[in-house]
Design an enzyme around this catalytic site. Structure first.
Site, PDB file in Angstrom:
ATOM      1  CG  HIS A 184      -2.088  -0.753   1.283  1.00  0.00           C
ATOM      2  ND1 HIS A 184      -2.519  -1.448   2.394  1.00  0.00           N
ATOM      3  CD2 HIS A 184      -3.028  -0.955   0.322  1.00  0.00           C
ATOM      4  CE1 HIS A 184      -3.664  -2.057   2.112  1.00  0.00           C
ATOM      5  NE2 HIS A 184      -3.988  -1.780   0.866  1.00  0.00           N
ATOM      6  CB  CYS A 286      -2.667   0.286   8.656  1.00  0.00           C
ATOM      7  SG  CYS A 286      -1.306   0.045   7.532  1.00  0.00           S
TER       8      CYS A 286
HETATM    9  N1  ARG Z   1      -3.897  -7.245   6.442  1.00  0.00           N
HETATM   10  C1  ARG Z   1      -4.267  -6.026   5.818  1.00  0.00           C
HETATM   11  C2  ARG Z   1      -4.231  -6.184   4.300  1.00  0.00           C
HETATM   12  O1  ARG Z   1      -3.363  -6.853   3.814  1.00  0.00           O
HETATM   13  C3  ARG Z   1      -3.372  -4.908   6.258  1.00  0.00           C
HETATM   14  C4  ARG Z   1      -3.795  -3.555   5.763  1.00  0.00           C
HETATM   15  C5  ARG Z   1      -2.852  -2.454   6.099  1.00  0.00           C
HETATM   16  N2  ARG Z   1      -3.405  -1.203   5.805  1.00  0.00           N
HETATM   17  C6  ARG Z   1      -2.780  -0.160   5.234  1.00  0.00           C
HETATM   18  N3  ARG Z   1      -3.405   0.964   5.147  1.00  0.00           N
HETATM   19  N4  ARG Z   1      -1.584  -0.263   4.741  1.00  0.00           N
HETATM   20  O2  ARG Z   1      -5.040  -5.653   3.595  1.00  0.00           O
END
Ligand code: ARG
Length: 293
Positions: A184, A286
């Site tokens: 991300h 996150c």
């Molecule tokens: N386990 C989640 C996923 O893989 C983690 C999300 C992390 N969020 C972020 N904004 N980077 O989607």
């Protein structure tokens, strides 16, 4: 509350000398009551490793408390059964000018989170725009000054970047992520300065150059010549996954190099330990969705 960092906190004067000004923010968070790792959709997650939900909750509560002590408002969305990643509120949408652009998740496991967050936005006064294309909210869509940086490569479909441009009538800059550990945009870029109306200063960022392809690196270098480049060690504890109010920057306490870089620039780092949530591949940012009314 005292910071978990070892080095002495800079005085108010240090930050003031660098002209760092905090602005109050409104955040949306989701208590990790249902957090665990029961599937694997990023390289950080391993369903065979045990997780401790009560530890996740107590670490999250420290983060929540820091925001309150920094003077921010925090709204809460109820965690739902069967959605262990719902704690990662940043993925729940992108808000600006009172409009909430809903999320449409890549992986089946997270798809129901999209409507759950859209319901919350609707019930809380936002005009909701239902997404046509896959996007994971603020995880990949970040406001820097007046510009929106939008990530793609692992999750968010670049066609959603055009939707964002149409909806918010802002400049949208596409950036290509290339390292699966930084899947991300908010794992690879930290937005340090908010828009301070009339302030006239360029908003600055910190980032991990290795997380981007060459073309995106050229764009970032040209737009943010004063950016902080963080080390891969700091990025590997999701140090960049942080929240700044323009002065106080809430970061992973283990990101010691980034902490020092922030102090040199007159920011006040606030370290937190979210080791349990790191097992899900998430950190400070996150867990935090900014609400821009
Ligand atoms: N386990 C989640 C996923 O893989 C983690 C999300 C992390 N969020 C972020 N904004 N980077 O989607």
């Amino acid at each position: 509350m005292s910071s978990t960092l070892n080095t002495p906190a800079p005085t108010a004067q240090d930050s003031a000398q660098a002209g760092r000004q905090a602005t109050r923010r409104r955040y949306l968070m989701c208590r990790p009551d249902r957090f665990t790792v029961s599937y694997r959709i990023n390289p950080w997650m391993n369903p065979d490793d045990p997780t401790d939900t009560s530890l996740a909750v107590s670490q999250w509560e420290v983060l929540h408390q820091h925001y309150l002590e920094l003077g921010h408002t925090v709204e809460l969305i109820d965690p739902l059964d069967g959605l262990p990643d719902m704690v990662f509120a940043a993925n729940g949408g992108f808000t600006l000018d009172g409009v909430a652009y809903g999320a449409k998740f890549t992986h089946d496991e997270r798809i129901p989170e999209g409507p759950a967050y859209m319901d919350w936005f609707e019930a809380n006064g936002f005009r909701v725009v239902r997404p046509e294309f896959v996007n994971e909210g603020e995880g990949d869509i970040m406001l820097v000054g007046d510009t929106i940086l939008a990530g793609t490569g692992f999750r968010t479909d670049p066609r959603s970047h055009d939707e964002v441009r149409r909806i918010f009538d802002r400049e949208v800059v596409t950036l290509n992520l290339v390292n699966p550990s930084f899947y991300h945009l908010d794992t690879a870029i930290s937005v340090l300065d908010p828009i301070v109306p009339g302030d006239g200063r360029a908003a600055n960022i910190a980032y991990l150059p290795d997380a981007f392809d060459e073309a995106s690196n050229r764009i970032l270098a040209e737009r943010y010549p004063d950016a902080i480049h963080v080390s891969s060690e700091d990025a590997a504890v999701l140090g960049l996954n942080s929240i700044s109010d323009g002065r106080n920057v809430v970061i992973a306490a283990r990101a010691a190099g980034f902490e020092a870089q922030l102090r040199e620039r007159g920011y006040t780092p606030v370290g937190v330990d979210l080791s349990e949530l790191l097992l899900g591949g998430g950190g400070v940012k996150c867990c935090t969705l900014e609400l821009r009314g």
